[in-house]
Motif scaffolding. Structure first.
Motif, PDB file in Angstrom:
ATOM      1  N   GLY A 185     -53.755  19.672 -15.410  1.00 10.97           N
ATOM      2  CA  GLY A 185     -52.583  18.954 -14.924  1.00 10.97           C
ATOM      3  C   GLY A 185     -51.805  18.297 -16.043  1.00 10.97           C
ATOM      4  O   GLY A 185     -50.568  18.349 -16.082  1.00 10.97           O
ATOM      5  N   ASN A 186     -52.512  17.671 -16.979  1.00 12.11           N
ATOM      6  CA  ASN A 186     -51.856  17.014 -18.107  1.00 12.11           C
ATOM      7  C   ASN A 186     -51.084  18.003 -18.975  1.00 12.11           C
ATOM      8  O   ASN A 186     -50.042  17.661 -19.546  1.00 12.11           O
ATOM      9  CB  ASN A 186     -52.893  16.292 -18.970  1.00 12.11           C
ATOM     10  CG  ASN A 186     -53.418  15.024 -18.318  1.00 12.11           C
ATOM     11  OD1 ASN A 186     -52.770  14.443 -17.454  1.00 12.11           O
ATOM     12  ND2 ASN A 186     -54.590  14.589 -18.734  1.00 12.11           N
ATOM     13  N   MET A 187     -51.600  19.233 -19.074  1.00 11.14           N
ATOM     14  CA  MET A 187     -50.962  20.241 -19.923  1.00 11.14           C
ATOM     15  C   MET A 187     -49.882  21.029 -19.188  1.00 11.14           C
ATOM     16  O   MET A 187     -49.247  21.898 -19.787  1.00 11.14           O
ATOM     17  CB  MET A 187     -52.020  21.194 -20.479  1.00 11.14           C
ATOM     18  CG  MET A 187     -52.950  20.547 -21.489  1.00 11.14           C
ATOM     19  SD  MET A 187     -54.322  21.624 -22.020  1.00 11.14           S
ATOM     20  CE  MET A 187     -53.419  23.002 -22.730  1.00 11.14           C
ATOM     21  N   GLY A 188     -49.689  20.756 -17.899  1.00 14.33           N
ATOM     22  CA  GLY A 188     -48.674  21.483 -17.153  1.00 14.33           C
ATOM     23  C   GLY A 188     -49.048  22.912 -16.844  1.00 14.33           C
ATOM     24  O   GLY A 188     -48.179  23.785 -16.764  1.00 14.33           O
ATOM     25  N   LEU A 189     -50.356  23.151 -16.640  1.00 15.16           N
ATOM     26  CA  LEU A 189     -50.852  24.477 -16.316  1.00 15.16           C
ATOM     27  C   LEU A 189     -51.265  24.544 -14.860  1.00 15.16           C
ATOM     28  O   LEU A 189     -51.793  23.574 -14.300  1.00 15.16           O
ATOM     29  CB  LEU A 189     -52.062  24.830 -17.190  1.00 15.16           C
ATOM     30  CG  LEU A 189     -51.833  24.892 -18.699  1.00 15.16           C
ATOM     31  CD1 LEU A 189     -53.164  25.037 -19.419  1.00 15.16           C
ATOM     32  CD2 LEU A 189     -50.901  26.058 -19.052  1.00 15.16           C
ATOM     33  N   GLY A 190     -51.054  25.697 -14.230  1.00 11.68           N
ATOM     34  CA  GLY A 190     -51.619  25.919 -12.918  1.00 11.68           C
ATOM     35  C   GLY A 190     -53.136  25.932 -13.012  1.00 11.68           C
ATOM     36  O   GLY A 190     -53.708  26.131 -14.090  1.00 11.68           O
ATOM     37  N   ALA A 191     -53.806  25.724 -11.875  1.00 12.15           N
ATOM     38  CA  ALA A 191     -55.271  25.677 -11.861  1.00 12.15           C
ATOM     39  C   ALA A 191     -55.809  26.673 -10.848  1.00 12.15           C
ATOM     40  O   ALA A 191     -55.327  26.728  -9.714  1.00 12.15           O
ATOM     41  CB  ALA A 191     -55.751  24.275 -11.521  1.00 12.15           C
ATOM     42  N   ILE A 192     -56.773  27.476 -11.266  1.00 13.66           N
ATOM     43  CA  ILE A 192     -57.547  28.294 -10.329  1.00 13.66           C
ATOM     44  C   ILE A 192     -58.908  27.626 -10.214  1.00 13.66           C
ATOM     45  O   ILE A 192     -59.689  27.604 -11.164  1.00 13.66           O
ATOM     46  CB  ILE A 192     -57.665  29.745 -10.797  1.00 13.66           C
ATOM     47  CG1 ILE A 192     -56.286  30.412 -10.797  1.00 13.66           C
ATOM     48  CG2 ILE A 192     -58.612  30.514  -9.892  1.00 13.66           C
ATOM     49  CD1 ILE A 192     -56.294  31.896 -11.103  1.00 13.66           C
ATOM     50  N   THR A 193     -59.141  27.046  -9.055  1.00 17.55           N
ATOM     51  CA  THR A 193     -60.276  26.163  -8.888  1.00 17.55           C
ATOM     52  C   THR A 193     -61.319  26.727  -7.933  1.00 17.55           C
ATOM     53  O   THR A 193     -61.071  27.693  -7.206  1.00 17.55           O
ATOM     54  CB  THR A 193     -59.809  24.779  -8.383  1.00 17.55           C
ATOM     55  OG1 THR A 193     -60.909  23.868  -8.399  1.00 17.55           O
ATOM     56  CG2 THR A 193     -59.278  24.868  -6.950  1.00 17.55           C
ATOM     57  N   ASN A 194     -62.469  26.103  -7.957  1.00 20.80           N
ATOM     58  CA  ASN A 194     -63.567  26.443  -7.061  1.00 20.80           C
ATOM     59  C   ASN A 194     -64.453  25.222  -6.950  1.00 20.80           C
ATOM     60  O   ASN A 194     -64.513  24.404  -7.871  1.00 20.80           O
ATOM     61  CB  ASN A 194     -64.352  27.636  -7.618  1.00 20.80           C
ATOM     62  CG  ASN A 194     -65.387  28.144  -6.643  1.00 20.80           C
ATOM     63  OD1 ASN A 194     -66.504  27.643  -6.622  1.00 20.80           O
ATOM     64  ND2 ASN A 194     -65.020  29.123  -5.845  1.00 20.80           N
ATOM     65  N   ASP A 195     -65.132  25.094  -5.836  1.00 23.40           N
ATOM     66  CA  ASP A 195     -65.953  23.885  -5.654  1.00 23.40           C
ATOM     67  C   ASP A 195     -67.335  24.015  -6.268  1.00 23.40           C
ATOM     68  O   ASP A 195     -68.141  23.092  -6.172  1.00 23.40           O
ATOM     69  CB  ASP A 195     -66.088  23.565  -4.160  1.00 23.40           C
ATOM     70  CG  ASP A 195     -67.027  24.523  -3.449  1.00 23.40           C
ATOM     71  OD1 ASP A 195     -66.754  25.744  -3.478  1.00 23.40           O
ATOM     72  OD2 ASP A 195     -68.023  24.071  -2.870  1.00 23.40           O
ATOM     73  N   SER A 196     -67.636  25.177  -6.899  1.00 23.46           N
ATOM     74  CA  SER A 196     -68.929  25.385  -7.566  1.00 23.46           C
ATOM     75  C   SER A 196     -70.112  25.153  -6.628  1.00 23.46           C
ATOM     76  O   SER A 196     -71.155  24.679  -7.041  1.00 23.46           O
ATOM     77  CB  SER A 196     -69.062  24.471  -8.796  1.00 23.46           C
ATOM     78  OG  SER A 196     -68.035  24.706  -9.717  1.00 23.46           O
ATOM     79  N   TYR A 197     -69.930  25.505  -5.361  1.00 15.15           N
ATOM     80  CA  TYR A 197     -70.965  25.325  -4.331  1.00 15.15           C
ATOM     81  C   TYR A 197     -71.280  23.862  -4.067  1.00 15.15           C
ATOM     82  O   TYR A 197     -72.311  23.540  -3.489  1.00 15.15           O
ATOM     83  CB  TYR A 197     -72.251  26.066  -4.700  1.00 15.15           C
ATOM     84  CG  TYR A 197     -72.128  27.569  -4.735  1.00 15.15           C
ATOM     85  CD1 TYR A 197     -72.256  28.331  -3.576  1.00 15.15           C
ATOM     86  CD2 TYR A 197     -71.889  28.240  -5.929  1.00 15.15           C
ATOM     87  CE1 TYR A 197     -72.154  29.703  -3.608  1.00 15.15           C
ATOM     88  CE2 TYR A 197     -71.780  29.624  -5.971  1.00 15.15           C
ATOM     89  CZ  TYR A 197     -71.908  30.350  -4.806  1.00 15.15           C
ATOM     90  OH  TYR A 197     -71.805  31.722  -4.838  1.00 15.15           O
ATOM     91  N   LEU A 198     -70.401  22.948  -4.472  1.00 17.85           N
ATOM     92  CA  LEU A 198     -70.661  21.517  -4.282  1.00 17.85           C
ATOM     93  C   LEU A 198     -69.994  20.961  -3.030  1.00 17.85           C
ATOM     94  O   LEU A 198     -70.128  19.771  -2.746  1.00 17.85           O
ATOM     95  CB  LEU A 198     -70.193  20.741  -5.520  1.00 17.85           C
ATOM     96  CG  LEU A 198     -70.946  21.077  -6.808  1.00 17.85           C
ATOM     97  CD1 LEU A 198     -70.380  20.301  -7.980  1.00 17.85           C
ATOM     98  CD2 LEU A 198     -72.435  20.817  -6.665  1.00 17.85           C
TER      99      LEU A 198
END
Length: 373
Positions: A185-198
């Motif tokens: 977010g700080n770098m202005g990049l999109g994020a492809i995220t996952n909850d890592s099974y959490l």
């Protein structure tokens, strides 16, 4: 909500890589035909079964067989064995072949099976990723370009070929840890995220961190700010019945959970991994896909209605895109799932008023089977 398809080219025992890679191209073609927004693969090295070690080559073939769908590099590893100028060369070439359809997601890898053979110190991956991204962007946007940093010292040079388009494509980064969500977010990049099974609550916390950081972006190079948040279920499948979806994907759910658990366990032994204890608690359910799916959004299996419900929940949490990894189920199941999602899931988010809600057969006491392909 934008919809993406992710393949890792997983090749089952008894099949040749030749057959599987050509199947992957067929899957990409059907994604375009059925209305998906983007398609892509992850970069894989030394992973059991997964075969996309040279994605830039595969993307060239897909570019020539498609005309509309965006081609997103899902996880280019920005580490020293992938020199950023070579990465820029590959991206520009595919952008030319596809008439400007390239998108980029970068990664730094947390898999010791990849890091060790390439002699990469896990403690250096974030710094290598950051500088590698900066150099790649310079190579694509500055002519001539030069760079003097910790890992790369490049005199003034003219990098060719140039992009097909005038503007630079959007850039994402694979985000797993809370820290990486904030950095993205700080770098202005999109994020492809996952909850890592959490779990869902953990995902909500990650989304909050990313959205807060996006409020004051500070790009490190001349790329456009991108605040698109994409969620990636690691195991996805869609079938006409929930029972079929579970049975057809059970082996992949179990295998992927076990392999992910093993990867994080090794990483924890090396440098620590926050959340490893939560993942260990889930091992008792490793053979029960529905029990795992109840806890974690990283498993998305079921009927089109099931997928619509879960994707709407993600949308309400602030997710902009969904990229479904559908792999290792056999190409016939992959193609059926692609078509079902294109016919019955994507329209729920694109044009719900155009969907037929009534069945004329019900007036005659006959219920027509749902989700026909």
């Amino acid at each position: 909500m934008r919809f993406g398809f992710l393949s890792e080219g997983t090749t089952p025992r008894g099949m040749t890589h030749h057959h599987r890679l050509h199947e992957v191209i067929r899957e990409a073609e059907l994604c375009e035909e059925t209305g998906w927004d983007f398609w892509g693969t992850s970069e894989q090295h030394f992973a059991p079964g997964a075969t996309i070690a040279a994605p830039e080559t595969l993307y060239g073939a897909v570019a020539m067989r498609t005309s509309r769908i965006k081609l997103r590099f899902m996880s280019i590893l920005m580490l020293k064995f992938n020199h950023p100028i070579k990465v820029a060369n590959h991206l520009a070439t595919v952008d030319i072949l596809s008439h400007g359809r390239v998108e980029l997601c970068t990664a730094r890898s947390n898999n010791v099976k990849t890091l060790d053979p390439f002699e990469v110190d896990p403690s250096d991956t974030r710094a290598q990723w950051r500088e590698g991204l900066e150099v790649t962007v310079k190579a694509l946007t500055e002519f001539p370009m030069e760079h003097h940093g910790e890992f790369y010292k490049i005199p003034p040079i003219e990098v060719t070929p140039r992009l097909y388009r005038e503007e630079l494509f959007p850039i994402w980064v694979v985000t797993i840890s809370p820290e990486t969500h904030t950095i993205a977010g700080n770098m202005g990049l999109g994020a492809i995220t996952n909850d890592s099974y959490l779990g869902w609550d953990h995902l909500g916390e990650l989304i909050g961190l990313y959205r807060d950081a996006c409020k004051t972006p500070d790009p490190i190079a001349q790329y456009p700010v991108n605040t698109a948040l994409c969620f990636c279920p690691l195991t996805s499948h869609c079938a006409a019945t929930r029972e079929a979806a579970v049975e057809e994907s059970r082996h992949d759910v179990t295998r992927f959970f076990r392999s992910t658990y093993d990867m994080y366990d090794q990483l924890d032994q090396r440098s620590g991994f926050e959340g490893i204890n939560e993942i260990r608690k889930m091992k008792e359910h490793e053979n029960d896909p529905l029990a795992l799916a109840e806890f974690t959004p990283t498993i998305m299996i079921g009927t089109p209605d099931d997928l619509v419900e879960r994707i709407k929940r993600l949308e309400a949490m602030g997710v902009d895109e969904i990229v479904l990894r559908i792999d290792d189920l056999g190409v016939s199941q992959h193609l059926k799932a692609i078509e079902l999602i294109g016919k019955y899931v994507i329209p729920e988010f694109r044009g719900p008023n155009a969907i037929r809600r009534q069945s004329m057969w019900g007036d005659y006491g006959v219920e027509k089977p749902r989700f026909l392909t």
